[in-house]
Write a protein that holds these residues in place. Structure first.
Motif, short mmCIF file in Angstrom:
data_model
loop_
_atom_site.label_atom_id
_atom_site.label_comp_id
_atom_site.label_asym_id
_atom_site.label_seq_id
_atom_site.Cartn_x
_atom_site.Cartn_y
_atom_site.Cartn_z
N ARG A 72 0.93 -0.89 -0.11
CA ARG A 72 0.09 0.13 0.14
C ARG A 72 1.08 1.27 -0.20
O ARG A 72 0.69 2.44 -0.26
N ASN A 73 2.00 1.18 0.13
CA ASN A 73 2.99 2.55 0.51
C ASN A 73 4.37 1.80 0.95
O ASN A 73 4.49 0.43 0.84
N ALA A 74 5.45 2.96 1.12
CA ALA A 74 6.47 2.13 1.18
C ALA A 74 6.80 1.68 2.72
O ALA A 74 7.37 0.80 2.97
N THR A 75 6.18 2.44 3.41
CA THR A 75 6.25 2.14 5.41
C THR A 75 6.01 0.66 5.52
O THR A 75 6.34 0.04 6.14
N ASP A 76 5.11 0.50 4.82
CA ASP A 76 4.52 -1.14 4.96
C ASP A 76 5.26 -2.13 4.18
O ASP A 76 6.08 -3.34 4.47
N GLY A 77 5.85 -1.92 3.24
CA GLY A 77 7.61 -2.51 2.11
C GLY A 77 8.01 -2.19 3.76
O GLY A 77 9.12 -4.13 3.94
N LEU A 78 8.43 -1.23 3.99
CA LEU A 78 9.91 -1.62 4.47
C LEU A 78 9.34 -2.55 6.59
O LEU A 78 10.44 -2.79 6.82
N GLN A 79 7.90 -2.21 6.71
CA GLN A 79 8.00 -3.01 8.23
C GLN A 79 8.36 -4.35 7.91
O GLN A 79 8.38 -4.82 8.99
N GLU B 179 17.03 8.57 9.17
CA GLU B 179 16.51 7.39 8.50
C GLU B 179 14.63 8.29 8.67
O GLU B 179 14.95 8.92 9.66
N TYR B 180 13.63 7.14 8.23
CA TYR B 180 12.57 7.74 8.03
C TYR B 180 11.92 7.37 9.43
O TYR B 180 12.10 6.12 10.15
N ASP B 181 10.76 8.05 10.64
CA ASP B 181 11.16 7.65 11.90
C ASP B 181 10.38 6.33 12.37
O ASP B 181 10.93 5.49 12.91
N LEU C 89 18.60 1.73 5.61
CA LEU C 89 19.34 3.08 5.30
C LEU C 89 18.31 3.89 4.25
O LEU C 89 17.12 3.05 2.96
N THR C 90 18.20 5.04 3.69
CA THR C 90 17.45 5.41 3.65
C THR C 90 18.07 6.45 1.75
O THR C 90 19.28 6.87 2.01
N HIS C 91 17.78 6.38 0.22
CA HIS C 91 18.74 6.70 -0.80
C HIS C 91 18.10 8.16 -0.69
O HIS C 91 19.40 8.85 -0.76
N VAL C 92 17.30 8.43 -0.06
CA VAL C 92 17.21 10.35 -0.72
C VAL C 92 16.18 10.82 1.46
O VAL C 92 15.08 9.99 1.43
N THR C 93 17.40 10.99 1.84
CA THR C 93 16.01 11.06 2.92
C THR C 93 15.17 12.52 3.29
O THR C 93 15.06 13.21 2.73
N HIS C 94 14.04 12.63 4.06
CA HIS C 94 12.92 13.24 3.82
C HIS C 94 13.05 14.95 4.18
O HIS C 94 12.95 15.11 4.58
N ARG C 95 14.88 14.68 5.05
CA ARG C 95 14.50 15.82 6.37
C ARG C 95 15.30 16.66 5.39
O ARG C 95 14.89 17.80 5.52
N GLY D 21 13.97 3.09 -0.25
CA GLY D 21 13.81 3.87 -1.79
C GLY D 21 12.82 5.57 -1.76
O GLY D 21 12.66 5.63 -3.48
N ALA D 22 11.84 5.33 -0.72
CA ALA D 22 10.76 6.05 -1.29
C ALA D 22 10.35 7.68 -2.00
O ALA D 22 9.90 8.21 -2.73
N HIS D 23 11.54 8.22 -1.59
CA HIS D 23 11.65 9.39 -2.46
C HIS D 23 12.67 9.08 -3.40
O HIS D 23 12.97 10.13 -4.52
N ALA D 24 13.25 7.88 -3.82
CA ALA D 24 14.59 7.77 -4.93
C ALA D 24 13.57 7.88 -6.18
O ALA D 24 13.96 8.76 -7.33
N LEU E 179 5.09 4.26 -4.91
CA LEU E 179 4.40 4.91 -6.35
C LEU E 179 3.41 5.85 -6.49
O LEU E 179 3.34 7.42 -7.49
N HIS E 180 3.49 7.06 -5.15
CA HIS E 180 2.90 8.19 -5.35
C HIS E 180 3.47 9.74 -4.76
O HIS E 180 2.84 10.31 -4.14
N LYS E 181 4.69 9.23 -4.37
CA LYS E 181 5.34 10.29 -4.99
C LYS E 181 5.95 10.80 -5.48
O LYS E 181 5.38 11.59 -6.40
N TRP E 182 7.03 10.11 -6.46
CA TRP E 182 7.63 11.24 -7.86
C TRP E 182 6.96 10.38 -9.26
O TRP E 182 7.82 10.36 -10.21
#
Ligand SMILES: Cc1ncc(COP(=O)(O)O)c(C=O)c1O
Length: 393
Positions: free
Chosen positions: A92-99, A120-122, A172-178, A203-206, A226-229
């Motif tokens: 459903r999103n990157a979070t579900d996948g990462l978790q 990293e994302y919280d 590891l975060t490819h592109v940090t959201h911060r 890879g959420a933002h990459a 798939l809902h960011k870029w």
């Protein structure tokens, strides 16, 4: 297709492109990092698919969607990152996948160490801490020095890998959201491999901001949305597991709808947003038609540099993200150095200049204001931001 660098500065082209999107009058949105807009044609297709699924209900879903359509869509998603269809499962999103990747990684023993950094994302930090409580592993949290350079980022990891010999897994975060910092993933993953450490890549933002090759990067586990870029409807993402590593991720919580050799068993089995999934082929077609991640990323980088170059010269403003082309993308953060709290400045940017931005905190380098242009942002918007920073600093 004209040269992307030339096209990136072609305001007339981007105006025509922007016309394909419905934009609510109001603040100028420089907070496009949350999620992307769908084009008008994608919205229409999505609406048609909502109506189709609502009308035909489970008859369509059982007879068509589940009988091959879903797998065809999944293959197209795999094609976005040039990997085999069997190495991708929709989420459903990157979070579900990462978790799912973190909770089902099965190579940890009590006493092992797992690592993440301040960037990293919280939810990823939370999931890694959850491993400590539930698997008896020790969490190593590291901070990156500021300002970051390619070498400082890599060396921070190298030092940690040497200092903590029981490390088995890292996030590891490819592109940090911060701050929008782009991590030197290939070099870090190579160093991790030398120490026998597995990497789960966020890879959420990459995805959609630049091209990458997971094989070249040396990444076996990754999650994306798939809902960011990419411009898809909200609620779509996917995981990647290198086929030869599938056995290292357990089926999700006893999942048995798919055989153990099927990557789909690694994610929760649930009713997906079927109309959104049915819309994906058009989304992917439009993404490629406009030049894909390279064209999008080159435009975003161009807009980023329009404000960053002058801002670097302004006393009172610190641009947090480096200018090494290997380390930045369209997202970049800054701060007003005289202010401990950046929130009032975000409010002034909005009130006095109609510019909508957001504060990000949690990085060791301190709170900052994130500036994220989008595909409908113009060069004039960036000029206005430069004026605002010059006057407000
Ligand atoms: C770096 C990073 N990772 C993960 C996520 C979570 O993505 P999603 O909202 O698709 O779960 C985000 C969302 O902003 C993000 O920026």
């Amino acid at each position: 297709m004209p040269d992307n660098t030339l096209r990136a500065r072609d305001e007339a082209f981007w105006r025509t492109f922007a016309d394909r999107y419905e934009v609510q009058p109001g603040p100028i949105n420089l907070e496009n990092g949350y999620f992307g807009r769908m084009s008008r044609t994608v919205v229409e297709e999505y609406q048609r698919n909502i109506e189709l699924i609502n009308r035909s209900n489970s008859v369509y879903v059982r007879q068509r969607f589940e009988q091959g359509e879903s797998q065809k869509i999944s293959s197209q998603v795999a094609g976005l990152i040039g990997v085999a269809a069997e190495s991708v499962a929709l989420t459903r999103n990157a979070t579900d996948g990462l978790q799912a990747l973190i909770r089902n990684y099965n190579r940890l023993q009590p006493g092992d160490q797992v690592l993440f950094s301040d960037l990293e994302y919280d939810t990823v930090k939370g999931a890694m801490r959850w491993l400590a409580r539930n698997r008896g592993v020790e969490v190593i949290e590291i901070e990156h020095p500021h300002p970051a350079s390619f070498d400082s980022l890599l060396n921070t990891y190298r030092e940690a890998f040497t200092r903590y010999p029981r490390l088995k897994l890292m996030a590891l975060t490819h592109v940090t959201h911060r701050t929008g910092l782009v991590m030197p993933v290939q070099a870090i993953a190579a160093a991790a491999r030398e120490h026998g450490i597995d990497v789960i890549l966020d890879g959420a933002h990459a995805l959609g901001q630049f091209e990458f090759d997971l094989n070249e990067l040396g990444i076996d586990f990754a999650a994306y949305n798939l809902h960011k870029w990419i411009g898809a409807p909200l609620t779509l993402g996917f995981i990647f597991i290198a086929p030869e590593r599938l056995a290292d991720i357990d089926p999700d919580m006893g999942e048995m709808h798919f055989p153990v050799t099927d990557i789909r068993a690694r994610t929760p089995y649930s009713t997906p947003n079927i109309p959104a999934l049915l819309t994906l082929p058009l989304v992917i077609e439009e993404h490629h038609a406009m030049g894909g991640s390279t064209a999008k990323g080159t435009r975003l980088n161009y807009l980023r540099n329009l404000w960053v170059k002058p801002a670097r010269e302004l006393s009172g403003i610190e641009v947090m993200t480096p200018d090494d082309p290997r380390l930045y993308c369209g997202i970049t953060s800054m701060r007003f150095v005289a202010h401990a709290d950046q929130q009032p400045m975000v409010e002034r940017l909005l009130r006095d200049y109609n510019l909508f931005t957001v504060v990000r905190s949690g990085a060791a380098c301190g709170p900052c204001i994130r500036i994220t242009p989008g595909l409908t942002t113009t060069a004039a918007d960036m000029m206005l931001l430069t004026t605002a920073l010059t006057e407000l600093r």
